[in-house]
Scaffold this motif. Structure first.
Motif, PDB file in Angstrom:
ATOM      1  N   UNK A 133      40.667  39.077  35.763  1.00  0.00           N
ATOM      2  CA  UNK A 133      41.071  39.880  36.464  1.00  0.00           C
ATOM      3  C   UNK A 133      40.448  39.069  38.024  1.00  0.00           C
ATOM      4  N   UNK A 134      39.435  38.363  38.122  1.00  0.00           N
ATOM      5  CA  UNK A 134      38.475  37.315  38.888  1.00  0.00           C
ATOM      6  C   UNK A 134      39.899  35.857  39.719  1.00  0.00           C
ATOM      7  N   UNK A 170      60.385  40.562  50.381  1.00  0.00           N
ATOM      8  CA  UNK A 170      59.845  39.457  50.101  1.00  0.00           C
ATOM      9  C   UNK A 170      60.564  39.016  49.666  1.00  0.00           C
ATOM     10  N   UNK A 171      60.559  36.973  50.197  1.00  0.00           N
ATOM     11  CA  UNK A 171      61.329  36.366  49.935  1.00  0.00           C
ATOM     12  C   UNK A 171      60.655  35.465  47.796  1.00  0.00           C
ATOM     13  N   UNK A 172      58.707  36.049  48.261  1.00  0.00           N
ATOM     14  CA  UNK A 172      58.457  35.563  47.235  1.00  0.00           C
ATOM     15  C   UNK A 172      57.426  36.216  47.149  1.00  0.00           C
ATOM     16  N   UNK A 173      57.512  37.038  45.514  1.00  0.00           N
ATOM     17  CA  UNK A 173      56.514  38.095  45.461  1.00  0.00           C
ATOM     18  C   UNK A 173      55.750  38.033  44.364  1.00  0.00           C
ATOM     19  N   UNK A 174      54.397  39.002  44.586  1.00  0.00           N
ATOM     20  CA  UNK A 174      53.735  38.846  43.323  1.00  0.00           C
ATOM     21  C   UNK A 174      53.636  40.212  42.261  1.00  0.00           C
ATOM     22  N   UNK A 175      53.570  40.006  40.455  1.00  0.00           N
ATOM     23  CA  UNK A 175      53.343  41.184  40.678  1.00  0.00           C
ATOM     24  C   UNK A 175      52.006  41.101  39.013  1.00  0.00           C
ATOM     25  N   UNK A 176      51.012  41.873  39.102  1.00  0.00           N
ATOM     26  CA  UNK A 176      50.237  41.615  38.378  1.00  0.00           C
ATOM     27  C   UNK A 176      49.954  43.307  37.603  1.00  0.00           C
ATOM     28  N   UNK A 182      42.364  35.829  42.987  1.00  0.00           N
ATOM     29  CA  UNK A 182      41.992  34.429  43.241  1.00  0.00           C
ATOM     30  C   UNK A 182      44.019  34.225  43.515  1.00  0.00           C
ATOM     31  N   UNK A 183      44.137  34.118  42.843  1.00  0.00           N
ATOM     32  CA  UNK A 183      45.406  33.558  42.887  1.00  0.00           C
ATOM     33  C   UNK A 183      46.363  34.239  44.725  1.00  0.00           C
ATOM     34  N   UNK A 184      45.878  35.847  44.085  1.00  0.00           N
ATOM     35  CA  UNK A 184      46.886  36.595  45.403  1.00  0.00           C
ATOM     36  C   UNK A 184      46.250  36.238  46.646  1.00  0.00           C
ATOM     37  N   UNK A 185      44.980  36.287  47.273  1.00  0.00           N
ATOM     38  CA  UNK A 185      44.537  35.449  48.195  1.00  0.00           C
ATOM     39  C   UNK A 185      44.365  34.567  48.498  1.00  0.00           C
ATOM     40  N   UNK A 212      45.553  41.037  48.523  1.00  0.00           N
ATOM     41  CA  UNK A 212      45.673  41.981  47.220  1.00  0.00           C
ATOM     42  C   UNK A 212      46.302  43.166  48.274  1.00  0.00           C
ATOM     43  N   UNK A 213      46.279  43.257  49.589  1.00  0.00           N
ATOM     44  CA  UNK A 213      46.612  43.697  49.834  1.00  0.00           C
ATOM     45  C   UNK A 213      48.099  43.738  50.366  1.00  0.00           C
ATOM     46  N   UNK A 214      48.403  42.277  50.468  1.00  0.00           N
ATOM     47  CA  UNK A 214      50.101  42.408  50.590  1.00  0.00           C
ATOM     48  C   UNK A 214      50.586  42.786  50.789  1.00  0.00           C
ATOM     49  N   UNK A 215      51.846  42.918  51.156  1.00  0.00           N
ATOM     50  CA  UNK A 215      53.313  44.015  50.722  1.00  0.00           C
ATOM     51  C   UNK A 215      53.877  43.197  49.498  1.00  0.00           C
TER      52      UNK A 215
END
Length: 388
Positions: free
Chosen positions: A166-167, A219-225, A171-174, A181-184
């Protein structure tokens, strides 16, 4: 304006602007200033005002691209517009403006992709995970540098609780997004929280596919966890499989710029067995290779009784790009986590205090007491016990 007016003594020694009445009177009320000089300054001020208006309009059109008309832009003189407003300055201004909030239609203006910062923080804050550091940096950097990836990047983190999965995901998201993690553009799903009841599986599928589609459109670049991925129903894994497959696009949306990260405790025992065998053989944990652990991980995940991964198409169609192993943490790693916890709260610490925190943890196996059963998960809370 200050350069044109000089010091305050130039305007009759009063250090203030002229009133409309004094302006009409002209040079008579200006003392040592002659009419010619007075008219020159008026002319310069008028030019500055007109130029500033045009300059701002040009910047606004370039940065926000709203309320602009072709005739307005074409009327600007190339003599001042091109040299004074270079692309570098526009990017700086745009970045400054974007730092205050959303500034573009796609919602991803605040993407930063700071791989250098990610690498530095992984090296400085992630302890005992040489394999995870190397794989994650290489995978994310290679994916972001690819002008046209074939598919979305899919990473699967495996290891005991508290080893840093999780850490690292946070970190990747930030480091990829200014808002973390608050990013749209970032969505986090926790299995037992978001998909607790299998009887609502069809509803979950529809909701999950809708959220992924809407995020990628925004978003042209998205992250899903996906946290606790081992508890995801295989039907949900199959439902999101098309977003990770080797398709150019689905309709008008291109999913190949997305990143999927699965976090799971599955494979933790296998990873620990390898680490223990190396220790008993007198070999350094840094000698554990990615090839050895990845093969062992895949074999364990392919057992139907072990996970829903085995029943899904993610494994069958090789859609997971990297299985990232997180090794069990030893005593000195726990001390490093305790040190980081003290520093994060701005508190002084001693070696004795770090030892006290580490000794509170449970270590296994029973004979060797080598690995922390909780990793570093409860360390930040435990340091409060030692505060006055």
């Amino acid at each position: 304006l200050l350069l044109l007016l000089g010091d305050s003594e130039g305007l009759g020694g009063r250090g203030s602007f002229l009133s409309p009445r004094e302006e009409e009177q002209g040079p008579a009320g200006l003392g040592p200033w002659g009419r010619a000089r007075y008219e020159t300054v008026k002319k310069h001020l008028g030019a500055v005002t007109a130029l500033s208006s045009q300059y701002w309009q040009y910047l606004a059109c370039k940065v926000w691209k709203e309320g602009c008309e072709e005739e307005e832009e074409s009327s600007l003189s190339p003599g001042w517009s091109v040299p004074l407003v270079g692309q570098d300055y526009l990017e700086i201004l745009s970045a400054w403006y974007c730092s205050f909030g959303k500034c573009c239609q796609t919602g991803d203006c605040r993407i930063v992709n700071n791989i250098t910062g990610l690498e530095a923080d992984l090296n400085g804050q992630l302890h005992g995970q040489h394999l995870a550091k190397e794989v994650i940096i290489r995978a994310v950097r290679g994916f972001l540098q690819s002008p046209q990836p074939e598919k979305a990047l899919v990473l699967s983190f495996h290891g005991w609780s508290g080893t840093g999965k999780n850490f690292v995901a946070r970190m990747v998201a930030s480091h990829l997004y200014r808002d973390g993690l608050k990013s749209e553009c970032v969505k986090v799903f926790i299995s037992l929280l978001h998909f607790p009841h299998h009887k609502y599986l069809d509803s979950y599928k529809a909701q999950l596919k809708k959220q992924i589609s809407e995020t990628v459109q925004l978003c042209k670049q998205s992250l899903f966890i996906f946290d606790e991925a081992e508890k995801l129903h295989f039907g949900l894994l199959d439902a999101i499989k098309p977003f990770m497959d080797r398709y150019g696009s689905k309709g008008e949306v291109d999913y190949r710029r997305s990143i999927f990260i699965f976090l799971s405790n599955l494979g933790g025992n296998t990873i620990n067995e390898v680490a223990l065998d190396f220790w008993r053989a007198g070999r350094a944990r840094e000698d554990i290779s990615m090839e050895l652990l990845e093969q062992r991980l895949q074999l364990e995940l392919q057992k139907p009784e072990e996970s829903n991964y085995a029943s899904s198409h993610l494994l069958k169609e090789n859609l997971i790009d990297f299985f990232v192993p997180f090794l069990p943490l030893e005593y000195h790693h726990v001390k490093l986590c305790a040190r980081d916890a003290f520093l994060a709260r701005g508190l002084p610490y001693t070696e004795a205090a770090l030892d006290d925190v580490a000794r509170m943890m449970v270590f296994v196996p029973k004979e060797e007491k080598l690995f922390s059963a909780q990793g570093c998960k409860s360390v930040p809370q435990r340091i409060s016990y030692f505060l006055p």
